[in-house]
Design a protein around this motif. Structure first.
Motif, PDB file in Angstrom:
ATOM      1  N   GLN A  93       0.824  -1.205   0.000  1.00 38.66           N
ATOM      2  CA  GLN A  93       0.000   0.000   0.000  1.00 38.66           C
ATOM      3  C   GLN A  93       0.862   1.260   0.000  1.00 38.66           C
ATOM      4  N   PHE A  94       1.906   1.274   0.809  1.00 44.11           N
ATOM      5  CA  PHE A  94       2.770   2.455   0.897  1.00 44.11           C
ATOM      6  C   PHE A  94       3.403   2.771  -0.451  1.00 44.11           C
ATOM      7  N   TYR A  95       3.924   1.763  -1.126  1.00 41.59           N
ATOM      8  CA  TYR A  95       4.634   1.990  -2.377  1.00 41.59           C
ATOM      9  C   TYR A  95       3.665   2.377  -3.497  1.00 41.59           C
ATOM     10  N   GLY A  96       2.486   1.760  -3.505  1.00 43.86           N
ATOM     11  CA  GLY A  96       1.481   2.143  -4.485  1.00 43.86           C
ATOM     12  C   GLY A  96       0.971   3.552  -4.257  1.00 43.86           C
ATOM     13  N   PHE A  97       0.763   3.915  -2.997  1.00 43.58           N
ATOM     14  CA  PHE A  97       0.298   5.260  -2.662  1.00 43.58           C
ATOM     15  C   PHE A  97       1.335   6.312  -3.058  1.00 43.58           C
ATOM     16  N   SER A  98       2.618   6.031  -2.803  1.00 43.51           N
ATOM     17  CA  SER A  98       3.675   6.976  -3.158  1.00 43.51           C
ATOM     18  C   SER A  98       3.754   7.168  -4.662  1.00 43.51           C
ATOM     19  N   ARG A  99       3.541   6.102  -5.411  1.00 38.67           N
ATOM     20  CA  ARG A  99       3.661   6.179  -6.864  1.00 38.67           C
ATOM     21  C   ARG A  99       2.487   6.942  -7.487  1.00 38.67           C
ATOM     22  N   THR A 100       1.285   6.741  -6.960  1.00 40.67           N
ATOM     23  CA  THR A 100       0.088   7.336  -7.567  1.00 40.67           C
ATOM     24  C   THR A 100      -0.318   8.664  -6.934  1.00 40.67           C
ATOM     25  N   ARG A 101       0.362   9.075  -5.896  1.00 36.74           N
ATOM     26  CA  ARG A 101       0.015  10.328  -5.232  1.00 36.74           C
ATOM     27  C   ARG A 101       0.162  11.489  -6.208  1.00 36.74           C
ATOM     28  N   PRO A 102      -0.827  12.351  -6.321  1.00 33.51           N
ATOM     29  CA  PRO A 102      -0.738  13.456  -7.284  1.00 33.51           C
ATOM     30  C   PRO A 102       0.183  14.563  -6.785  1.00 33.51           C
ATOM     31  N   THR A 103       0.432  15.532  -7.645  1.00 36.63           N
ATOM     32  CA  THR A 103       1.182  16.717  -7.244  1.00 36.63           C
ATOM     33  C   THR A 103       0.493  17.371  -6.060  1.00 36.63           C
ATOM     34  N   ASP A 104       1.266  17.666  -5.028  1.00 35.52           N
ATOM     35  CA  ASP A 104       0.648  18.111  -3.782  1.00 35.52           C
ATOM     36  C   ASP A 104       1.348  19.361  -3.269  1.00 35.52           C
ATOM     37  N   TYR A 105       0.893  19.796  -2.099  1.00 38.87           N
ATOM     38  CA  TYR A 105       1.370  21.045  -1.517  1.00 38.87           C
ATOM     39  C   TYR A 105       2.884  21.039  -1.296  1.00 38.87           C
ATOM     40  N   GLY A 106       3.474  22.220  -1.439  1.00 43.34           N
ATOM     41  CA  GLY A 106       4.867  22.431  -1.070  1.00 43.34           C
ATOM     42  C   GLY A 106       5.877  22.185  -2.159  1.00 43.34           C
ATOM     43  N   SER A 107       5.455  21.709  -3.315  1.00 39.18           N
ATOM     44  CA  SER A 107       6.415  21.304  -4.335  1.00 39.18           C
ATOM     45  C   SER A 107       6.549  22.351  -5.435  1.00 39.18           C
ATOM     46  N   LEU A 108       7.685  22.294  -6.113  1.00 43.51           N
ATOM     47  CA  LEU A 108       7.912  23.116  -7.294  1.00 43.51           C
ATOM     48  C   LEU A 108       6.866  22.830  -8.362  1.00 43.51           C
ATOM     49  N   TRP A 109       6.484  21.559  -8.474  1.00 44.35           N
ATOM     50  CA  TRP A 109       5.539  21.148  -9.514  1.00 44.35           C
ATOM     51  C   TRP A 109       4.155  21.736  -9.282  1.00 44.35           C
ATOM     52  N   LEU A 129      -0.722  18.819 -14.567  1.00 41.96           N
ATOM     53  CA  LEU A 129       0.641  18.432 -14.921  1.00 41.96           C
ATOM     54  C   LEU A 129       0.699  16.921 -15.009  1.00 41.96           C
ATOM     55  N   HIS A 130       0.571  16.398 -16.217  1.00 41.21           N
ATOM     56  CA  HIS A 130       0.621  14.957 -16.426  1.00 41.21           C
ATOM     57  C   HIS A 130       2.076  14.487 -16.449  1.00 41.21           C
ATOM     58  N   GLY A 131       2.291  13.266 -15.982  1.00 41.77           N
ATOM     59  CA  GLY A 131       3.644  12.719 -16.000  1.00 41.77           C
ATOM     60  C   GLY A 131       4.571  13.305 -14.963  1.00 41.77           C
ATOM     61  N   VAL A 132       4.006  13.814 -13.852  1.00 44.61           N
ATOM     62  CA  VAL A 132       4.856  14.450 -12.846  1.00 44.61           C
ATOM     63  C   VAL A 132       5.858  13.463 -12.241  1.00 44.61           C
ATOM     64  N   ASN A 133       5.490  12.182 -12.144  1.00 39.86           N
ATOM     65  CA  ASN A 133       6.442  11.188 -11.623  1.00 39.86           C
ATOM     66  C   ASN A 133       7.699  11.141 -12.489  1.00 39.86           C
ATOM     67  N   ALA A 134       7.513  11.161 -13.802  1.00 38.98           N
ATOM     68  CA  ALA A 134       8.660  11.117 -14.715  1.00 38.98           C
ATOM     69  C   ALA A 134       9.494  12.387 -14.598  1.00 38.98           C
ATOM     70  N   TYR A 135       8.833  13.547 -14.487  1.00 40.05           N
ATOM     71  CA  TYR A 135       9.567  14.802 -14.361  1.00 40.05           C
ATOM     72  C   TYR A 135      10.370  14.837 -13.053  1.00 40.05           C
ATOM     73  N   ALA A 136       9.719  14.447 -11.956  1.00 39.84           N
ATOM     74  CA  ALA A 136      10.388  14.470 -10.658  1.00 39.84           C
ATOM     75  C   ALA A 136      11.567  13.493 -10.624  1.00 39.84           C
ATOM     76  N   THR A 137      11.353  12.306 -11.208  1.00 36.04           N
ATOM     77  CA  THR A 137      12.430  11.319 -11.239  1.00 36.04           C
ATOM     78  C   THR A 137      13.597  11.804 -12.088  1.00 36.04           C
ATOM     79  N   ALA A 138      13.302  12.390 -13.235  1.00 35.04           N
ATOM     80  CA  ALA A 138      14.365  12.895 -14.108  1.00 35.04           C
ATOM     81  C   ALA A 138      15.160  14.006 -13.427  1.00 35.04           C
ATOM     82  N   LEU A 139      14.465  14.912 -12.748  1.00 34.58           N
ATOM     83  CA  LEU A 139      15.162  15.998 -12.057  1.00 34.58           C
ATOM     84  C   LEU A 139      16.024  15.452 -10.923  1.00 34.58           C
ATOM     85  N   MET A 140      15.499  14.478 -10.186  1.00 36.36           N
ATOM     86  CA  MET A 140      16.266  13.878  -9.103  1.00 36.36           C
ATOM     87  C   MET A 140      17.519  13.196  -9.638  1.00 36.36           C
ATOM     88  N   LEU A 141      17.393  12.442 -10.710  1.00 36.23           N
ATOM     89  CA  LEU A 141      18.559  11.766 -11.290  1.00 36.23           C
ATOM     90  C   LEU A 141      19.581  12.771 -11.804  1.00 36.23           C
TER      91      LEU A 141
END
Length: 484
Positions: free
Chosen positions: A289-305, A316-328
């Motif tokens: 549940q934790f890992y699924g929730f983290s993956r599907t959680r939408p853009t939320d408060y406090g973020s640049l996105w 903002l579609h594909g925010v997971n990909a954008y966040a992952t790319a920026l982190m890498l």
């Protein structure tokens, strides 16, 4: 044979570093209690008022003030349908999740499915926290008496959790104060941190932060296997401590200490599996549940996105990909910095940068996430002025998020508009970037590094302290000086 002068200089180097000796802001602030310690002040650790006892009392007092700040919510704000808990900036997840995650009805985390009527969210069917944090929450529920009204039990649950988190705060302060060798007073900033007081009892992050700090302490004592075990436990409580292993890998690669890193990695993997594997085998749906929730959680408060999405007015579609790319991208830059720098960075510096990269690129920033950076910031840049500037930005964001939620959930007479809230988010992001810029400068120009100005290499580095580099991408550096 060493001379008398050499022995005197060695003795001075062995004495604990007092913040009033080298930090102008700490020296100025000490005027409130009589001024800086003189050269004849006793500095031995045998007196009752040693640094650890002073800092323990300081963090207890600060923690109590933080609990008092939640008083208006404790007395009713958490349990009303209005937005009082946001207006008074005293929100906490703890009393809400006591009922919403089934602790009030003795549901077993990960094993018992939470009814939709209880959770209030159709996507949350099991506890959405890592396993070790779930155990922490469950132990607190065992210690909470089940008599009285639901409100009374939720209040007691918050108090029990607060007591357990206070222990974590004390452990955190002790670990930070002992990690950098001759700098026991560095832990005082943690003990007196405004962000710690305000956010310690919002959620359970302090548990993982204390474990991660304990892992850093063990690494500084040249115990890589034990350090890995504790970092693995911290990762079983919150995912971010796994990033410490990335920082250790780059530094061990440069110093030719990959055997020590392998011990830490093996200990971390073993500890994480020991905690998680039983739940994976017996309650896989609940565990995931934790890992699924983290993956599907939408853009939320406090973020640049969130700023990008709300300013553009489009989802903002594909925010997971954008966040992952920026982190890498940020991590690649940090690795290049570590391998090209004229001197190998200290572990505190690199660990701070990699966790800061996660917070800058993540799709959500909860106010208690500041605790992730707190001990690492002190280890990376132990200067009170710079730490207070960063903390000031985080306190501003702490107030901003609650005022924004008051605006969203209320009648628009209280709180922040979207534009004002974006300024608060920007202040938080700039505060982190400010501290990152100083740490990067210290790495590129070691003469600005507070610890290296005193002739030390990396007192928190354990097997890395004083090690000669064997893999460097830039010019071959000078051999570091090792100060015992």
């Amino acid at each position: 044979m060493t001379s008398v002068r050499d022995r005197e200089e060695d003795g001075r180097r062995e004495l604990p570093v007092r913040p009033t000796d080298e930090d102008p802001l700490a020296a100025a602030g000490s005027e409130l209690i009589g001024g800086p310690a003189g050269r004849r002040a006793r500095s031995g650790g045998h007196r009752w008022w040693n640094p650890l006892r002073v800092m323990a009392l300081a963090v207890i007092g600060l923690f109590a003030l933080g609990m008092a700040q939640k008083a208006s919510c404790y007395s009713g704000g958490w349990f009303t349908t209005g937005n009082e808990q946001y207006i008074h900036a005293c929100y906490s997840d703890i009393p809400h999740l006591y009922a919403q995650r089934g602790f009030a009805t003795d549901l077993v985390p990960y094993f018992d499915r939470i009814p939709d009527a209880v959770s209030g969210a159709s996507t949350i069917h099991y506890l959405e926290y890592p396993v070790l944090t779930g155990l922490f929450m469950e132990v607190a529920s065992w210690l909470t008496p089940h008599g009285g009204s639901g409100q009374h039990r939720a209040q007691i649950y918050w108090i029990v959790n607060s007591g357990m988190l206070l222990i974590c705060a004390a452990v955190l302060v002790v670990c930070v104060s002992r990690t950098n060798g001759r700098r026991p007073w560095d832990g005082l900033f943690v003990a007196l941190s405004p962000a710690l007081a305000l956010t310690a009892t919002i959620n359970w992050d302090l548990f993982a932060v204390a474990l991660a700090a304990a892992g850093m302490l063990l690494w500084s004592r040249s115990r890589p296997l034990a350090a890995g075990v504790v970092i693995g436990l911290a990762t079983a409580a919150k995912l971010y401590p796994v990033l410490l292993l990335g920082a250790l890998f780059i530094l061990c690669l440069r110093a030719g200490r990959l055997r020590a890193f392998a011990a830490a990695l093996g200990g971390s993997a073993g500890a994480w599996l020991a905690v998680n594997l039983p739940v994976i085998l017996l309650a896989r749906d609940g565990w995931s549940q934790f890992y699924g929730f983290s993956r599907t959680r939408p853009t939320d408060y406090g973020s640049l996105w969130l700023i990008i999405m709300e300013r553009s007015g489009n989802p903002l579609h594909g925010v997971n990909a954008y966040a992952t790319a920026l982190m890498l991208l940020l991590c690649a830059g940090i690795a290049a910095l570590a391998l090209y720098a004229p001197r190998r960075p200290r572990i505190g510096q690199l660990a701070f940068l990699v966790v800061a990269a996660l917070l800058l690129s993540n799709k959500v920033y909860s106010p208690q996430y500041v605790l992730w950076l707190l001990p690492l910031a002190v280890l990376a840049r132990p200067r009170w002025r710079d730490l207070l500037i960063w903390q000031g930005a985080e306190v501003l964001y702490f107030l901003g998020i609650w005022m924004r939620l008051a605006y969203v959930t209320g009648t628009k007479h209280h709180g922040l508009t979207p534009d004002a809230y974006h300024l608060a988010v920007g202040a938080h992001l700039l505060g982190i970037l400010y501290l990152c810029a100083l740490v990067v400068r210290d790495i590129l120009r070691p003469e600005y590094d507070v610890l290296r100005q005193g002739g030390e290499d990396d007192p928190a580095g354990g097997v890395l302290d004083g090690a000669q580099d064997v893999f460097v991408l830039g010019p071959v550096p000078h051999e570091p000086k090792h100060v015992a």
